[in-house]
Design a protein around this motif. Structure first.
Motif, short mmCIF file in Angstrom:
data_model
loop_
_atom_site.label_atom_id
_atom_site.label_comp_id
_atom_site.label_asym_id
_atom_site.label_seq_id
_atom_site.Cartn_x
_atom_site.Cartn_y
_atom_site.Cartn_z
N HIS A 85 -0.95 -1.84 -10.48
CA HIS A 85 -1.82 -0.94 -9.56
C HIS A 85 -2.01 0.32 -10.48
O HIS A 85 -2.40 0.98 -10.65
CB HIS A 85 -1.66 -0.71 -8.25
CG HIS A 85 -1.77 -2.22 -7.16
ND1 HIS A 85 -3.56 -1.89 -7.87
CD2 HIS A 85 -2.19 -2.86 -6.47
CE1 HIS A 85 -4.10 -3.56 -6.57
NE2 HIS A 85 -2.77 -4.32 -5.88
N TYR A 92 -3.85 2.26 -12.31
CA TYR A 92 -4.08 4.02 -11.83
C TYR A 92 -4.23 5.23 -13.39
O TYR A 92 -4.74 5.35 -13.72
CB TYR A 92 -3.39 3.64 -10.71
CG TYR A 92 -3.48 5.89 -10.72
CD1 TYR A 92 -4.80 6.28 -9.03
CD2 TYR A 92 -2.34 6.65 -11.15
CE1 TYR A 92 -4.00 7.57 -9.53
CE2 TYR A 92 -2.29 7.98 -10.13
CZ TYR A 92 -3.22 8.24 -9.42
OH TYR A 92 -3.84 9.69 -9.16
N ARG A 116 0.69 -0.95 0.04
CA ARG A 116 -0.07 -0.32 0.00
C ARG A 116 1.02 1.99 -0.33
O ARG A 116 0.96 2.00 -0.81
CB ARG A 116 -1.13 -0.33 1.08
CG ARG A 116 -2.39 -1.21 1.32
CD ARG A 116 -3.42 -0.39 2.03
NE ARG A 116 -4.50 -2.11 1.70
CZ ARG A 116 -5.64 -2.02 2.41
NH1 ARG A 116 -5.36 -1.27 3.63
NH2 ARG A 116 -6.35 -2.76 2.37
N GLU A 117 1.33 1.74 0.46
CA GLU A 117 2.65 1.82 0.62
C GLU A 117 3.23 3.11 -0.32
O GLU A 117 3.54 4.07 -0.86
CB GLU A 117 3.90 2.31 1.50
CG GLU A 117 3.45 2.61 3.41
CD GLU A 117 4.67 2.22 4.45
OE1 GLU A 117 5.59 2.55 4.12
OE2 GLU A 117 3.94 1.80 5.29
N THR A 123 2.89 1.94 -3.70
CA THR A 123 1.67 1.96 -4.68
C THR A 123 1.13 3.59 -4.45
O THR A 123 1.00 4.28 -5.29
CB THR A 123 -0.11 1.17 -4.76
OG1 THR A 123 0.65 -0.41 -4.96
CG2 THR A 123 -1.15 0.94 -5.19
N ARG A 124 0.62 3.65 -2.99
CA ARG A 124 0.86 4.89 -2.65
C ARG A 124 1.81 6.13 -2.66
O ARG A 124 1.98 6.98 -3.65
CB ARG A 124 0.35 5.71 -0.89
CG ARG A 124 -0.81 7.16 -1.23
CD ARG A 124 -0.31 6.58 0.78
NE ARG A 124 -1.56 5.99 1.49
CZ ARG A 124 -0.94 5.06 2.39
NH1 ARG A 124 0.40 5.40 2.86
NH2 ARG A 124 -1.75 4.05 2.56
N ALA A 125 2.73 5.85 -2.84
CA ALA A 125 4.49 6.58 -3.19
C ALA A 125 4.50 6.98 -5.20
O ALA A 125 4.28 7.85 -5.26
CB ALA A 125 5.24 6.04 -2.99
N ALA A 129 1.54 6.70 -6.66
CA ALA A 129 0.76 7.63 -7.43
C ALA A 129 0.50 8.63 -7.38
O ALA A 129 0.19 9.45 -7.97
CB ALA A 129 -0.59 5.85 -7.06
N GLU A 130 0.19 8.77 -6.03
CA GLU A 130 0.20 10.82 -4.86
C GLU A 130 0.73 10.83 -6.14
O GLU A 130 1.11 12.38 -5.97
CB GLU A 130 0.03 10.27 -3.52
CG GLU A 130 -0.63 9.47 -3.53
CD GLU A 130 -1.23 8.99 -2.15
OE1 GLU A 130 -0.70 9.34 -1.60
OE2 GLU A 130 -2.60 8.89 -1.86
N SER A 131 2.46 10.39 -5.78
CA SER A 131 3.55 11.41 -6.60
C SER A 131 3.01 12.21 -7.07
O SER A 131 4.08 13.28 -8.28
CB SER A 131 4.87 10.90 -6.62
OG SER A 131 4.96 9.95 -7.66
#
Length: 163
Positions: free
Chosen positions: A153, A157, A101-102, A104-106, A108-110
């Motif tokens: 992911h 996304y 999760r971390e 994927t978040r790093a 995608a959110e970047s």
């Protein structure tokens, strides 16, 4: 997409961050200067090959205005080195990650724009540690399997966001 799901077949050997950066720079060489260029370097260990080559390669990233973002993956990476590499480039950042999760978040959110409005075109290259340390367990599977799923992911996304 196919290549992102075959990383486990490339496992083995040592951690050669310098060669990964060298190849990323070559890939970005032909990118027009008005296109935002970025390298994501994911490492689960410490570089044990060509350590002396890192300085000039990171300097080349800086000179070419390529952002170098580093991800420390798991709990056995060289955090000080990864922070130093990211800090030596324009807006480079270091992100510690402990799981799917971390990660994927790093990634995608970047990619989200800092402010509303039109976005600049971007080219990003992912440099992924495929040393033996990526065969170690994480979340009930290997670290490299976690990376493969995170990349899947990220691809989905981006398809939803930009298609």
């Amino acid at each position: 997409m196919e290549r992102s799901q075959t990383l486990r077949q490339r496992l083995g050997g040592r951690t050669n961050i310098a060669d990964g950066l060298r190849q990323a720079l070559q890939l970005l060489e032909g990118t027009p200067p008005n296109v935002y260029r970025k390298i994501w370097l994911l490492s689960a260990g410490e570089p044990n090959v060509e350590g002396e080559a890192l300085g000039p390669l990171v300097a080349a990233c800086h000179q070419s205005r390529i952002n170098l973002n580093t991800i420390g993956f798991g709990d056995a990476y060289d955090e000080l080195l990864l922070r130093r590499l990211a800090d030596a480039t324009h807006r480079g950042k270091f992100i510690p990650v402990q799981g799917l999760r971390e990660l994927t978040r790093a990634l995608a959110e970047s990619d989200l724009p800092a402010r509303p409005g039109p976005r600049r075109a971007e080219t990003a290259v992912l440099v992924i540690d495929c040393s033996g340390s990526m065969a170690e367990p994480m979340e009930g599977r290997t670290k490299i399997a976690v990376v493969e799923e995170a990349l899947l992911h990220l691809i989905h996304y981006n398809k939803r966001l930009y298609s």
